[in-house]
Motif scaffolding. Structure first.
Motif, PDB file in Angstrom:
ATOM      1  N   GLU A   1       0.812  -1.208   0.000  1.00 13.82           N
ATOM      2  CA  GLU A   1       0.000   0.000   0.000  1.00 13.82           C
ATOM      3  C   GLU A   1       0.853   1.270   0.000  1.00 13.82           C
ATOM      4  O   GLU A   1       0.596   2.198  -0.772  1.00 13.82           O
ATOM      5  CB  GLU A   1      -0.940   0.004   1.203  1.00 13.82           C
ATOM      6  N   ASP A   2       1.861   1.332   0.860  1.00 11.55           N
ATOM      7  CA  ASP A   2       2.713   2.524   0.923  1.00 11.55           C
ATOM      8  C   ASP A   2       3.396   2.785  -0.412  1.00 11.55           C
ATOM      9  O   ASP A   2       3.452   3.924  -0.875  1.00 11.55           O
ATOM     10  CB  ASP A   2       3.765   2.393   2.026  1.00 11.55           C
ATOM     11  N   THR A   3       3.914   1.736  -1.025  1.00 13.72           N
ATOM     12  CA  THR A   3       4.579   1.873  -2.324  1.00 13.72           C
ATOM     13  C   THR A   3       3.597   2.348  -3.380  1.00 13.72           C
ATOM     14  O   THR A   3       3.894   3.249  -4.169  1.00 13.72           O
ATOM     15  CB  THR A   3       5.196   0.527  -2.756  1.00 13.72           C
ATOM     16  N   LEU A   4       2.422   1.756  -3.387  1.00 16.90           N
ATOM     17  CA  LEU A   4       1.399   2.118  -4.363  1.00 16.90           C
ATOM     18  C   LEU A   4       0.965   3.572  -4.214  1.00 16.90           C
ATOM     19  O   LEU A   4       0.890   4.317  -5.202  1.00 16.90           O
ATOM     20  CB  LEU A   4       0.204   1.177  -4.214  1.00 16.90           C
TER      21      LEU A   4
ATOM     22  N   ASN B   1       1.081   9.227  -5.917  1.00 19.97           N
ATOM     23  CA  ASN B   1       1.341  10.632  -5.596  1.00 19.97           C
ATOM     24  C   ASN B   1       2.415  11.225  -6.498  1.00 19.97           C
ATOM     25  O   ASN B   1       2.314  12.377  -6.932  1.00 19.97           O
ATOM     26  CB  ASN B   1       1.728  10.791  -4.129  1.00 19.97           C
ATOM     27  N   LYS B   2       3.451  10.449  -6.787  1.00 19.80           N
ATOM     28  CA  LYS B   2       4.511  10.924  -7.692  1.00 19.80           C
ATOM     29  C   LYS B   2       3.950  11.181  -9.083  1.00 19.80           C
ATOM     30  O   LYS B   2       4.273  12.186  -9.714  1.00 19.80           O
ATOM     31  CB  LYS B   2       5.661   9.911  -7.778  1.00 19.80           C
ATOM     32  N   MET B   3       3.126  10.257  -9.571  1.00 23.42           N
ATOM     33  CA  MET B   3       2.527  10.446 -10.891  1.00 23.42           C
ATOM     34  C   MET B   3       1.656  11.699 -10.918  1.00 23.42           C
ATOM     35  O   MET B   3       1.675  12.455 -11.885  1.00 23.42           O
ATOM     36  CB  MET B   3       1.690   9.218 -11.275  1.00 23.42           C
ATOM     37  N   SER B   4       0.929  11.919  -9.847  1.00 19.13           N
ATOM     38  CA  SER B   4       0.077  13.100  -9.769  1.00 19.13           C
ATOM     39  C   SER B   4       0.910  14.376  -9.737  1.00 19.13           C
ATOM     40  O   SER B   4       0.557  15.372 -10.359  1.00 19.13           O
ATOM     41  CB  SER B   4      -0.801  13.019  -8.521  1.00 19.13           C
TER      42      SER B   4
ATOM     43  N   PRO C   1      -1.783  11.943 -13.392  1.00 19.49           N
ATOM     44  CA  PRO C   1      -2.548  11.166 -12.419  1.00 19.49           C
ATOM     45  C   PRO C   1      -3.099   9.887 -13.047  1.00 19.49           C
ATOM     46  O   PRO C   1      -3.348   9.817 -14.246  1.00 19.49           O
ATOM     47  CB  PRO C   1      -3.677  12.106 -12.012  1.00 19.49           C
ATOM     48  N   LEU C   2      -3.252   8.889 -12.214  1.00 22.30           N
ATOM     49  CA  LEU C   2      -3.748   7.600 -12.682  1.00 22.30           C
ATOM     50  C   LEU C   2      -5.263   7.547 -12.555  1.00 22.30           C
ATOM     51  O   LEU C   2      -5.822   8.013 -11.567  1.00 22.30           O
ATOM     52  CB  LEU C   2      -3.142   6.466 -11.853  1.00 22.30           C
ATOM     53  N   ASN C   3      -5.918   6.973 -13.567  1.00 22.97           N
ATOM     54  CA  ASN C   3      -7.348   6.723 -13.426  1.00 22.97           C
ATOM     55  C   ASN C   3      -7.525   5.361 -12.759  1.00 22.97           C
ATOM     56  O   ASN C   3      -6.544   4.684 -12.438  1.00 22.97           O
ATOM     57  CB  ASN C   3      -8.063   6.806 -14.786  1.00 22.97           C
ATOM     58  N   CYS C   4      -8.746   4.938 -12.559  1.00 17.59           N
ATOM     59  CA  CYS C   4      -9.002   3.669 -11.860  1.00 17.59           C
ATOM     60  C   CYS C   4      -8.341   2.492 -12.569  1.00 17.59           C
ATOM     61  O   CYS C   4      -7.704   1.653 -11.928  1.00 17.59           O
ATOM     62  CB  CYS C   4     -10.498   3.428 -11.745  1.00 17.59           C
TER      63      CYS C   4
END
Length: 102
Positions: free
Chosen positions: A57-60, A65-68, A73-76
Motif C-alpha cells: 500500500e505505501d509503495t502504491l 502521488n509521484k505520478m500526480s 494522475p492515474l485513473n481507476c
C-alpha cells in the motif's frame, strides 16, 4: 442531569478525532456516528477483512502521488494495473487468488 450539547458538538468531535489520528483524507459521516450511538454500539463489531495488499500500500500510494505531482494522475484502470503489476509473481498474488476462490 440531562444537558443539551451545542449543535456542532458531534461535528467538532469528528474533526478533532480526525486531526488527532491523522485521518483527514477519510470521510466520517455524522449520520454513521449517530446510528451507532442510537444502537448503543461503542465498538465496531465487524471491521471487515484486512487487506491482502497492505504490504504494498505505501509503495502504491507513493507511486500514485509521484505520478500526480508530475501531472500524470492515474485513473481507476491504470491504478489497478499498477497494483497488479506490483504483486505479479509474488506471494501476495497467490494469496489474492486463494482469497478470490473462497
Amino acid at each position: 442531569k440531562n444537558r443539551r450539547v451545542s449543535n456542532n458538538f458531534l461535528d467538532n468531535v469528528i474533526k478533532e478525532t480526525k486531526n488527532k489520528r491523522n485521518l483527514n483524507d477519510i470521510d466520517i459521516k455524522q449520520r454513521t456516528i449517530e446510528d451507532q450511538v442510537h444502537k448503543r454500539r461503542r465498538n465496531v463489531l465487524h471491521p471487515g477483512h484486512a487487506s491482502l495488499m497492505i504490504s504494498i500500500e505505501d509503495t502504491l500510494v507513493t507511486l500514485m502521488n509521484k505520478m500526480s505531482s508530475i501531472r500524470q494522475p492515474l485513473n481507476c484502470t491504470t491504478g489497478i494495473e499498477l497494483a497488479c503489476s506490483l504483486v505479479k509473481g509474488s506471494l501476495i498474488e497467490d494469496e489474492v487468488r486463494e482469497w478470490k476462490k473462497t
